[in-house]
Design a protein around this motif. Structure first.
Motif, PDB file in Angstrom:
ATOM      1  N   PRO A  89     -48.869 -11.532   3.044  1.00 60.00           N
ATOM      2  CA  PRO A  89     -49.714 -12.703   3.358  1.00 60.00           C
ATOM      3  C   PRO A  89     -49.751 -13.720   2.211  1.00 60.00           C
ATOM      4  O   PRO A  89     -49.703 -14.924   2.461  1.00 60.00           O
ATOM      5  CB  PRO A  89     -51.095 -12.087   3.574  1.00 60.00           C
ATOM      6  CG  PRO A  89     -50.840 -10.684   3.943  1.00 60.00           C
ATOM      7  CD  PRO A  89     -49.576 -10.274   3.261  1.00 60.00           C
ATOM      8  N   VAL A  90     -49.810 -13.223   0.981  1.00 66.46           N
ATOM      9  CA  VAL A  90     -49.809 -14.159  -0.150  1.00 66.46           C
ATOM     10  C   VAL A  90     -48.512 -14.969  -0.140  1.00 66.46           C
ATOM     11  O   VAL A  90     -48.526 -16.192  -0.329  1.00 66.46           O
ATOM     12  CB  VAL A  90     -49.967 -13.408  -1.493  1.00 66.46           C
ATOM     13  CG1 VAL A  90     -49.721 -14.348  -2.666  1.00 66.46           C
ATOM     14  CG2 VAL A  90     -51.351 -12.787  -1.588  1.00 66.46           C
ATOM     15  N   ALA A  91     -47.405 -14.279   0.116  1.00 72.03           N
ATOM     16  CA  ALA A  91     -46.117 -14.972   0.129  1.00 72.03           C
ATOM     17  C   ALA A  91     -46.109 -16.074   1.181  1.00 72.03           C
ATOM     18  O   ALA A  91     -45.608 -17.179   0.936  1.00 72.03           O
ATOM     19  CB  ALA A  91     -44.994 -13.975   0.406  1.00 72.03           C
ATOM     20  N   VAL A  92     -46.688 -15.791   2.340  1.00 72.73           N
ATOM     21  CA  VAL A  92     -46.704 -16.790   3.410  1.00 72.73           C
ATOM     22  C   VAL A  92     -47.537 -17.996   2.990  1.00 72.73           C
ATOM     23  O   VAL A  92     -47.144 -19.155   3.189  1.00 72.73           O
ATOM     24  CB  VAL A  92     -47.240 -16.180   4.718  1.00 72.73           C
ATOM     25  CG1 VAL A  92     -47.378 -17.242   5.791  1.00 72.73           C
ATOM     26  CG2 VAL A  92     -46.312 -15.067   5.196  1.00 72.73           C
ATOM     27  N   ILE A  93     -48.670 -17.724   2.366  1.00 68.57           N
ATOM     28  CA  ILE A  93     -49.531 -18.834   1.933  1.00 68.57           C
ATOM     29  C   ILE A  93     -48.827 -19.670   0.861  1.00 68.57           C
ATOM     30  O   ILE A  93     -48.833 -20.901   0.901  1.00 68.57           O
ATOM     31  CB  ILE A  93     -50.883 -18.290   1.416  1.00 68.57           C
ATOM     32  CG1 ILE A  93     -51.669 -17.720   2.603  1.00 68.57           C
ATOM     33  CG2 ILE A  93     -51.672 -19.396   0.734  1.00 68.57           C
ATOM     34  CD1 ILE A  93     -52.865 -16.899   2.210  1.00 68.57           C
ATOM     35  N   VAL A  94     -48.190 -18.977  -0.083  1.00 66.56           N
ATOM     36  CA  VAL A  94     -47.468 -19.704  -1.132  1.00 66.56           C
ATOM     37  C   VAL A  94     -46.361 -20.570  -0.506  1.00 66.56           C
ATOM     38  O   VAL A  94     -46.156 -21.726  -0.896  1.00 66.56           O
ATOM     39  CB  VAL A  94     -46.869 -18.727  -2.167  1.00 66.56           C
ATOM     40  CG1 VAL A  94     -45.934 -19.454  -3.125  1.00 66.56           C
ATOM     41  CG2 VAL A  94     -47.979 -18.040  -2.937  1.00 66.56           C
ATOM     42  N   GLY A 216     -41.756 -18.501   5.634  1.00 66.90           N
ATOM     43  CA  GLY A 216     -42.331 -17.551   4.682  1.00 66.90           C
ATOM     44  C   GLY A 216     -42.414 -16.155   5.272  1.00 66.90           C
ATOM     45  O   GLY A 216     -42.047 -15.164   4.629  1.00 66.90           O
ATOM     46  N   ILE A 217     -42.885 -16.062   6.520  1.00 62.12           N
ATOM     47  CA  ILE A 217     -42.970 -14.757   7.180  1.00 62.12           C
ATOM     48  C   ILE A 217     -41.574 -14.136   7.271  1.00 62.12           C
ATOM     49  O   ILE A 217     -41.350 -12.982   6.887  1.00 62.12           O
ATOM     50  CB  ILE A 217     -43.561 -14.896   8.605  1.00 62.12           C
ATOM     51  CG1 ILE A 217     -45.010 -15.385   8.535  1.00 62.12           C
ATOM     52  CG2 ILE A 217     -43.494 -13.567   9.346  1.00 62.12           C
ATOM     53  CD1 ILE A 217     -45.623 -15.695   9.885  1.00 62.12           C
TER      54      ILE A 217
END
Ligand SMILES: Nc1ncnc2c1ncn2[C@@H]1O[C@H](COP(=O)(O)OP(=O)(O)OP(=O)(O)O)[C@@H](O)[C@H]1O
Ligand SMILES: [Mg+2]
Lengths: 316, 242, 283
Positions: A89-94, A216-217
């Motif tokens: 989830p952090v990766a997607v937000i970034v 991102g996902i």
């Protein structure tokens, strides 16, 4: 454009995904791994399509977004032992934040220039990843031994299929609404959309965020499937080319198109492998893509649609 | 008489070319004004400035007394002003109904996702400008020039403007189509619509307007009722060169 | 210091040569030819084949390279740009695909491995603590000669003036009796030739490989974006800005950051000054 969603649509989706779910019983492990790649490619192509296929802001830097997602989760989980339930989830937000960065140039420039800035973003990322904090990114060699989420081809396949299915249906449903119409309208005549009282900046930003989120996902799950990541494989014009060609060959501005394009290309590549084992496959594959694009820039989707129209037109 | 649209000392330069040179005029509510001038006079530029598609270098443009010059185009539309284009450029890959529907959309992402397209309203607008029901599912490419102009009007009407800026509404139309569109504009005028109309077809323009403003080379020449303006020396000079 | 000056001048000269053919197409046809880097590759490989595989004279190698470049340019114009009606975005996508096809074609014919090209001119020149190969010196001198020649071609000849006229205003040029289509064709051929010559020098400076087209493309893109389209002088100036920036960052900052500043420059200029440093004027 915005025809209503009907039971027929849902039945078709169920049929398609159900059929896909049966595949592991019908094909071998090798083919399955090919389809896993096709599933991820379909996710990347759909993500490109939300951003570029509809609004006409062609992104040449899509690997940049995918790479941000992939690197973020890889670094967090491999270097800092962050559980994947958090790192993804952090990766997607970034990635979405990076999508906003991507968006800034689109406020001022269009068309060819926009494409060039995004290309510059990708090249910049390629060079930076290798030199800035190589202790984190693994430099030129990248990171291997990233935690994988599934074991074996079958499980990996189901995960990728589920991801692709959820993303495809969500995007499809979203694009069926007035929002989809408005985004496509931007691609056709942006001034007229603004002149219809709609804030095109807001619309584009939204498309960029959604596209980046999906990238991102896709990137994050993909790296946890492969278990490794390297800059040259990711921030690469050939990778960019594969994504764009998948979206365009299938048919930009549709959801089915990029998906079909991804499968078509992956299988074409696979089919050519026995005859042309090396990079020469790209010659055939690229030539087919180029001829198809020159013949019908709107892709297979449009070719089939026209053919059907001609057939039904002839019957009527 | 309440003033609805005002331009005051508006200037616009394109590089060395002064496309709008200190233009000032007012339009009253319910009034219909013809904006006339030879090719390249700067008529279209004035529309673009009012809509915010070009930014004025200086001067003030007000709607209902509110300054527009700082507002983005879509906000100006929401304040009640809209324009048509000299060369209609509809959304090419959407049918006529969907084209009109874009003008009816709410400007909120959430509302766009969760509300159904206003097909009925779009249909009603299409009928009100004289488009046939049979045309609603055609692509714009299949339409005649007359129908394209009607679509242009429909798309503009969909934003529910109080002031409409019409750029060369009659260009490329047959006599029959001109009559039809004139009738339509007159109908809306009875209902209280305010117009600024640009047309080279002065004969068709005359019955539609209360007043004419003449300009040339970005500069105001004169204004008054149609006959007065047309007999003005300077206007004849600009148009006919003698 | 003199080291930086000399290296900077040499590299910038090469960059100007690389960029000029790309600029030419952009200012005349208003399209970005992303397969431009492939001209360099084709030129380099053609020269390699003639001189190092067939053992024929170097001059012939250069001529063959130019021929291949011209042919590639003309074909591209005829088969891609014209059918797409010069739609900039479509041309951009189609030429990107084409570049990958050409790259694969080169692998098919010459295989994957990088090839070392012998210097076109042998020997070194020692000056003020720096060593300069005659090869790179020749490249730089050739670059200057070609750029000056092009400048006079555009100013003084009929065809050149027509090219310049089309770059300013297609419709205006058409009205005054110029056939924009023919001018476009000539420009594509010319651009192919310039790209191919640049490719021969570029390859002798680095090496031949199927992915060698990307770096020069990025340089050409950077020059066009930073300089704004058109002007030959602008191309020359910006090539020097970028060349010196690279040399300075390599010697004073870190060799790995060489390209980073170029990318940053592209992004910053495009976002801050979409028209480039020198605006978008005529040729
Ligand atoms: N975007 C632009 N950039 C530079 N010059 C422009 C631009 N738009 C218009 N012009 C110039 O401004 C002047 C006024 O143009 P405008 O289109 O407003 O005239 P017009 O009165 O509408 O003419 P027409 O009757 O031909 O439609 C012309 O000289 C035109 O060439
Ligand atoms: Mg006009």
């Amino acid at each position: 454009m915005s025809t209503q969603i009907t039971w027929k649509h849902l039945a078709l989706w169920a049929l398609f995904l159900g059929g896909m779910a049966l595949l592991p019983m019908l094909v071998g492990k090798g083919t399955l791994r090919t389809i896993i790649f096709a599933n991820y490619l379909a996710i990347f192509a759909m993500s490109w399509d939300v951003l570029s296929g509809r609004t006409g802001y062609i992104s040449f830097g899509h690997p940049f977004l995918i790479g941000i997602g992939a690197y973020t989760t890889a670094i967090l989980s491999y270097r800092f032992d962050v559980p994947v339930g958090i790192s993804i989830p952090v990766a997607v937000i970034v990635t979405m934040a990076a999508g906003t960065l991507f968006f800034l140039p689109a406020l001022r420039i269009k068309g060819t220039y926009f494409a060039l800035v995004t290309l510059a973003f990708m090249e910049l990322m390629y060079q930076l990843v290798q030199v800035i904090r190589p202790d984190l990114t693994g430099g030129t060699r990248g990171i291997s031994g990233v935690q994988t989420l599934t074991r074996g081809a079958v499980n990996g396949y189901y995960l990728s299929l589920a991801l692709m299915g959820v993303i495809a249906i969500s995007l499809w449903a979203m694009m069926k609404t007035r929002l989809g119409t408005a985004l496509s309208a931007i691609g056709m005549n942006e001034e007229a959309v603004e002149g219809s009282g709609l804030n095109t900046t807001k619309l584009k930003l939204f498309a960029f965020m959604v596209g980046a989120g999906v990238a991102g996902i896709g990137g994050a799950f993909y790296v946890h499937y492969l278990g490794s990541i390297a800059p040259r494989a990711l921030f690469d014009i050939n990778f960019l080319f594969t994504i764009i060609v998948a979206a365009l060959i299938g048919g930009a501005s549709t959801i089915i198109g990029p998906m079909a394009g991804a499968f078509f290309l992956t299988f074409l590549l696979e089919y050519l492998r026995p005859f042309l084992p090396g990079a020469e496959r790209y010659f055939i594959y690229g030539s087919i893509a180029l001829i198809l694009y020159m013949y019908e820039p709107k892709g297979l989707y449009e070719i089939l649609r026209k053919a059907r129209e001609r057939l039904t037109g002839a019957n009527a | 008489m309440t003033v609805i649209l005002e331009l005051e000392h508006v200037v616009k330069r394109f590089g060395g070319l002064v496309a709008t040179n200190d233009m000032s005029f007012e339009v009253a509510k319910g009034e219909s004004v013809g904006l006339i001038g030879p090719n390249g006079a700067g008529k279209t530029t004035i529309f673009s400035l009012i809509m915010g598609e070009h930014k004025a270098d200086s001067g003030s443009i007000r709607l209902h007394g509110e300054e527009l010059t700082k507002l983005a185009t879509h906000k100006r539309i929401r304040r009640g002003v809209a324009r048509t284009y000299q060369v209609p450029r509809p959304f090419a890959d959407m049918d006529v109904l969907a084209n009109i529907e874009v003008g009816l959309m709410p400007d909120s992402i959430m509302a766009m996702i969760f509300t159904a397209p206003a097909d009925e309203e779009a249909r009603a607008i299409a009928r009100s400008v004289g488009l046939n029901d049979a045309d609603l599912h055609r692509d714009p490419a299949e339409l005649s020039m007359g129908d394209l102009r009607k679509l242009e009007l429909a798309r503009t009407l969909a934003t529910k403007p109080e002031v409409m800026l019409l750029d060369e509404v009659f260009a490329g139309l047959t006599a029959g189509e001109i009559e039809q569109i004139s009738g339509l504009l007159n109908e809306k005028r009875q209902e209280g619509m305010t117009y600024v109309i640009v047309s080279h077809d002065l004969r068709s323009l005359e019955p539609l307007i209360d007043r004419a403003i003449a300009m040339t080379q970005g500069t105001f020449v004169c204004q008054g009722d149609y006959a007065t303006v047309m007999s003005d020396e300077a206007v004849r000079m600009a148009y006919l060169g003698h | 210091m003199s080291q930086i000056l000399i290296q900077g001048l040499l590299l910038s000269g090469l960059y100007a040569l690389i960029a000029i053919g790309f600029t030419l197409i952009f200012s005349v046809g208003r399209v970005l030819n992303l397969a431009y880097g492939a001209y360099l590759m084709l030129g380099g490989y053609a020269y390699f084949w003639v001189v190092q595989t067939m053992h024929m004279p170097k001059l012939l190698g250069i001529l063959v390279a130019i021929g291949v470049g011209v042919l590639a340019g003309l074909l591209k114009h005829r088969l891609i740009v014209k059918p797409l009606k010069s739609d900039p975005v479509a041309v951009e996508i189609a030429t990107l695909i084409l570049a990958v096809v050409i790259q694969a074609g080169v692998v098919l014919v010459f295989n994957d491995s990088a090839k070392i090209m012998h210097p076109i001119v042998n020997g070194v020149w020692r000056v003020g603590g720096a060593t300069v190969t005659y090869n790179i010196l020749t490249a730089t001198i050739a670059s200057w000669v070609i750029l000056i020649g092009l400048y006079y071609f555009v100013r003084k000849t009929h065809v050149g003036r027509a090219i310049s006229a089309v770059s300013m205003d297609v419709k205006g040029a058409a009205i005054s009796g110029i056939n924009p289509d023919r001018i476009n064709m000539i420009t594509w051929g010319l651009s192919g030739a310039l790209g191919a010559i640049a490719g021969v020098f570029f390859a002798s400076y680095t090496q031949l490989s199927p992915s060698m087209w990307v770096a020069p493309l990025i340089i050409a893109v950077a020059v066009v974006i930073v300089g704004g389209i058109g002007s030959i002088i602008g191309t020359l100036i910006v090539a020097h800005i970028i060349g010196f920036m690279e040399i300075i960052s390599t010697t004073l900052v870190a060799a790995e950051l060489r390209g980073v500043f170029t990318m940053l420059l592209i992004i910053v200029v495009l976002v801050m000054m979409p028209k480039g440093l020198f605006g978008r004027g005529e040729l």
